[in-house]
Design a protein around this motif. Structure first.
Motif, PDB file in Angstrom:
ATOM      1  N   PRO A  43       0.810  -1.227   0.000  1.00  0.00           N
ATOM      2  CA  PRO A  43       0.000   0.000   0.000  1.00  0.00           C
ATOM      3  C   PRO A  43       0.838   1.270   0.000  1.00  0.00           C
ATOM      4  N   ILE A  44       2.011   1.229   0.626  1.00  0.00           N
ATOM      5  CA  ILE A  44       2.889   2.392   0.615  1.00  0.00           C
ATOM      6  C   ILE A  44       3.366   2.655  -0.807  1.00  0.00           C
ATOM      7  N   GLY A  45       3.749   1.572  -1.503  1.00  0.00           N
ATOM      8  CA  GLY A  45       4.180   1.718  -2.885  1.00  0.00           C
ATOM      9  C   GLY A  45       3.077   2.280  -3.771  1.00  0.00           C
ATOM     10  N   GLN A  46       1.844   1.791  -3.583  1.00  0.00           N
ATOM     11  CA  GLN A  46       0.716   2.287  -4.369  1.00  0.00           C
ATOM     12  C   GLN A  46       0.474   3.771  -4.098  1.00  0.00           C
ATOM     13  N   SER A  47       0.510   4.145  -2.820  1.00  0.00           N
ATOM     14  CA  SER A  47       0.286   5.545  -2.456  1.00  0.00           C
ATOM     15  C   SER A  47       1.383   6.448  -3.012  1.00  0.00           C
ATOM     16  N   PHE A  48       2.638   5.984  -2.939  1.00  0.00           N
ATOM     17  CA  PHE A  48       3.769   6.760  -3.443  1.00  0.00           C
ATOM     18  C   PHE A  48       3.640   6.961  -4.950  1.00  0.00           C
ATOM     19  N   ALA A  49       3.271   5.888  -5.658  1.00  0.00           N
ATOM     20  CA  ALA A  49       3.110   5.987  -7.110  1.00  0.00           C
ATOM     21  C   ALA A  49       2.007   6.978  -7.472  1.00  0.00           C
ATOM     22  N   SER A  50       0.894   6.909  -6.743  1.00  0.00           N
ATOM     23  CA  SER A  50      -0.209   7.831  -7.012  1.00  0.00           C
ATOM     24  C   SER A  50       0.207   9.279  -6.762  1.00  0.00           C
ATOM     25  N   ARG A  51       0.985   9.490  -5.697  1.00  0.00           N
ATOM     26  CA  ARG A  51       1.466  10.843  -5.365  1.00  0.00           C
ATOM     27  C   ARG A  51       2.344  11.386  -6.483  1.00  0.00           C
ATOM     28  N   LEU A  52       3.284  10.559  -6.973  1.00  0.00           N
ATOM     29  CA  LEU A  52       4.192  11.001  -8.032  1.00  0.00           C
ATOM     30  C   LEU A  52       3.445  11.221  -9.346  1.00  0.00           C
ATOM     31  N   LEU A  53       2.473  10.355  -9.631  1.00  0.00           N
ATOM     32  CA  LEU A  53       1.709  10.482 -10.865  1.00  0.00           C
ATOM     33  C   LEU A  53       0.997  11.831 -10.929  1.00  0.00           C
ATOM     34  N   ARG A  54       0.470  12.275  -9.799  1.00  0.00           N
ATOM     35  CA  ARG A  54      -0.228  13.556  -9.751  1.00  0.00           C
ATOM     36  C   ARG A  54       0.718  14.742  -9.859  1.00  0.00           C
ATOM     37  N   CYS A  55       2.006  14.468  -9.769  1.00  0.00           N
ATOM     38  CA  CYS A  55       3.016  15.513  -9.990  1.00  0.00           C
ATOM     39  C   CYS A  55       3.521  15.499 -11.427  1.00  0.00           C
ATOM     40  N   GLY A  56       2.915  14.641 -12.257  1.00  0.00           N
ATOM     41  CA  GLY A  56       3.324  14.575 -13.649  1.00  0.00           C
ATOM     42  C   GLY A  56       4.474  13.633 -13.916  1.00  0.00           C
ATOM     43  N   ILE A  57       4.775  12.734 -12.967  1.00  0.00           N
ATOM     44  CA  ILE A  57       5.884  11.789 -13.125  1.00  0.00           C
ATOM     45  C   ILE A  57       5.371  10.506 -13.774  1.00  0.00           C
ATOM     46  N   ASP A  58       6.105   9.991 -14.734  1.00  0.00           N
ATOM     47  CA  ASP A  58       5.767   8.720 -15.371  1.00  0.00           C
ATOM     48  C   ASP A  58       6.179   7.592 -14.419  1.00  0.00           C
ATOM     49  N   VAL A  59       5.215   7.034 -13.701  1.00  0.00           N
ATOM     50  CA  VAL A  59       5.511   6.051 -12.666  1.00  0.00           C
ATOM     51  C   VAL A  59       4.610   4.835 -12.839  1.00  0.00           C
ATOM     52  N   ILE A  60       5.172   3.646 -12.565  1.00  0.00           N
ATOM     53  CA  ILE A  60       4.398   2.411 -12.647  1.00  0.00           C
ATOM     54  C   ILE A  60       4.604   1.607 -11.368  1.00  0.00           C
ATOM     55  N   VAL A  61       3.577   0.833 -10.997  1.00  0.00           N
ATOM     56  CA  VAL A  61       3.645  -0.021  -9.817  1.00  0.00           C
ATOM     57  C   VAL A  61       2.786  -1.247 -10.075  1.00  0.00           C
ATOM     58  N   PHE A  62       3.244  -2.415  -9.610  1.00  0.00           N
ATOM     59  CA  PHE A  62       2.514  -3.664  -9.802  1.00  0.00           C
ATOM     60  C   PHE A  62       2.408  -4.385  -8.465  1.00  0.00           C
ATOM     61  N   LEU A  95       7.689   5.079   7.024  1.00  0.00           N
ATOM     62  CA  LEU A  95       7.909   4.897   5.590  1.00  0.00           C
ATOM     63  C   LEU A  95       6.855   5.665   4.784  1.00  0.00           C
ATOM     64  N   MET A  96       5.626   5.621   5.248  1.00  0.00           N
ATOM     65  CA  MET A  96       4.569   6.362   4.562  1.00  0.00           C
ATOM     66  C   MET A  96       4.823   7.862   4.621  1.00  0.00           C
ATOM     67  N   ILE A  97       5.235   8.346   5.792  1.00  0.00           N
ATOM     68  CA  ILE A  97       5.520   9.775   5.934  1.00  0.00           C
ATOM     69  C   ILE A  97       6.681  10.179   5.027  1.00  0.00           C
ATOM     70  N   LEU A  98       7.694   9.320   4.912  1.00  0.00           N
ATOM     71  CA  LEU A  98       8.825   9.621   4.034  1.00  0.00           C
ATOM     72  C   LEU A  98       8.370   9.758   2.591  1.00  0.00           C
ATOM     73  N   THR A  99       7.560   8.819   2.104  1.00  0.00           N
ATOM     74  CA  THR A  99       7.107   8.894   0.708  1.00  0.00           C
ATOM     75  C   THR A  99       6.231  10.126   0.484  1.00  0.00           C
ATOM     76  N   GLU A 100       5.395  10.463   1.464  1.00  0.00           N
ATOM     77  CA  GLU A 100       4.567  11.663   1.333  1.00  0.00           C
ATOM     78  C   GLU A 100       5.432  12.919   1.273  1.00  0.00           C
ATOM     79  N   SER A 101       6.489  12.948   2.069  1.00  0.00           N
ATOM     80  CA  SER A 101       7.365  14.124   2.102  1.00  0.00           C
ATOM     81  C   SER A 101       8.147  14.269   0.798  1.00  0.00           C
ATOM     82  N   ILE A 102       8.600  13.150   0.248  1.00  0.00           N
ATOM     83  CA  ILE A 102       9.279  13.191  -1.048  1.00  0.00           C
ATOM     84  C   ILE A 102       8.301  13.671  -2.121  1.00  0.00           C
TER      85      ILE A 102
END
Length: 361
Positions: free
Chosen positions: A223-242, A327-334
């Motif tokens: 779930p952390i990976g999914q949330s991080f990918a969604s966060r980056l995607l909304r910043c215009g980053i080409d990101v994939i997660v499986f 870990l979740m807070i770190l991904t949100e901060s990045i």
């Protein structure tokens, strides 16, 4: 990276699973007596931990220091270290009607003492798999290896994590939720104590410069990976997660040298994540690790290792208390840093706006 700049307790916690049994007893004694560390002689530590003076010195070297005297000086420094925040974190007022909840436990601050020369990289033995993220329950087949130390943020980190106190017998379930939340909030500054600003700068640059980002995370880290990918995607980053571990491996093997993979694993020994990380390296992609333990196979594979202090001393405590919150807070901060830097977020906002409906009168 200079281990001298990080709190001793953070270094010990990140290396604890890689120590031999006798060394682990010494390390745990040092953790329990961190506030007295600068005053304890090597003989006192040996007697208190049930080990020999030689084992005490060997433990310090396994942790990456020159010996006990360096650890002693750094422990004295940590006792007097100022908080990492410019102003004190305010205590949370008493919550009316909630037994056992009064305030976030405050962490004792204080000054820096000049350090000593940086010690060598840790080279102690390994005594079994790291106790870490529960994401590894289905995939832990590897054993943590040694990893060179990592530089940290300037030495201004609190040195004591207030434990999560047991709830009073009279506490309700709702009161226990609030008590636990406040305790976690008070622990966050120290859990972030091993992060390096230089590594975080490099991480942000890699994200912005990469053609594609792949997020690799399994089990409870997924779930952390999914949330991080969604966060980056909304910043215009080409990101994939499986979610599927085989798909992760296939995607990793298809990366190129202008791509970056983020591998998220609390313990750093998840077999599936390690397999995908090796595929990334073979493909020539950059690898960024997010983990709790410096001495793990994952950090040895990573170009950049973002290491958070383990939330507690044992696997049981970690599973019961915090394990993935930091870990979740770190991904949100990045993600927040990327949002400030990225110039491609407009498309995401346009798409999001198309999925909103006005209320009808």
């Amino acid at each position: 990276m200079d281990i001298e700049s990080m709190p001793v307790r953070s270094r010990i916690l990140s290396m604890l699973p890689s120590l031999q049994a006798a060394e682990r007893r010494v390390a745990e004694f040092l953790l329990q007596h961190a506030q007295d560390g600068g005053d304890l002689t090597v003989s006192a530590v040996a007697a208190g931990s049930g080990a020999s003076a030689g084992t005490v010195v060997r433990t310090c070297k396994s942790l990456g220091y020159q010996g006990y005297q360096q650890v002693r000086v750094l422990l004295a420094r940590d006792r007097m270290q100022p908080t990492m925040f410019p102003t004190p974190v305010p205590a949370v007022p008493t919550v009316s009607g909630v037994p056992g909840v009064s305030a976030v436990p405050m962490i004792t601050p204080a000054p820096t003492v000049a350090g000593t020369a940086a010690g060598p990289s840790a080279d102690g033995g390994v005594a079994g798999a790291a106790s870490g993220d529960a994401d590894d329950r289905a995939g832990d087949t590897a054993t943590p290896s040694r990893q060179p130390s990592h530089s940290t943020v300037p030495p201004t980190v609190p040195t004591i994590i207030p434990p999560i106190a047991p709830a009073p017998d009279s506490a309700t379930a709702g009161a226990d939720v609030i008590r636990h939340a406040l305790s976690l909030a008070g622990r966050m500054p120290t859990l972030m104590g091993m992060l390096s600003t230089a590594d975080l700068d490099r991480t942000v640059r890699l994200i912005l410069r990469s053609r594609r980002i792949l997020i690799i995370a399994s089990g409870l880290s997924a779930p952390i990976g999914q949330s991080f990918a969604s966060r980056l995607l909304r910043c215009g980053i080409d990101v994939i997660v499986f979610n599927d571990v085989i798909d992760q491996h296939i995607a990793a093997s298809m990366l190129t040298d202008d791509c970056t993979a983020f591998v998220i694993s609390g313990s750093g020994v998840n077999a599936h994540s390690l397999s995908a990380a090796r595929a990334c390296r073979k493909a020539g992609a950059h690898v960024v690790a997010m983990t709790y333990f410096a001495a793990s196979p994952l950090t040895s594979l990573a170009e950049v290792a973002l290491i958070l202090e383990p939330p507690d001393f044992t696997l049981g405590q970690e599973l019961r208390d915090v394990s993935r919150v930091s870990l979740m807070i770190l991904t949100e901060s990045i993600g927040a840093a990327i949002e400030r830097e990225a110039s491609r977020a407009g498309t995401a906002f346009t798409v999001i706006s198309q999925h909103l409906e006005d209320d009808e009168d």
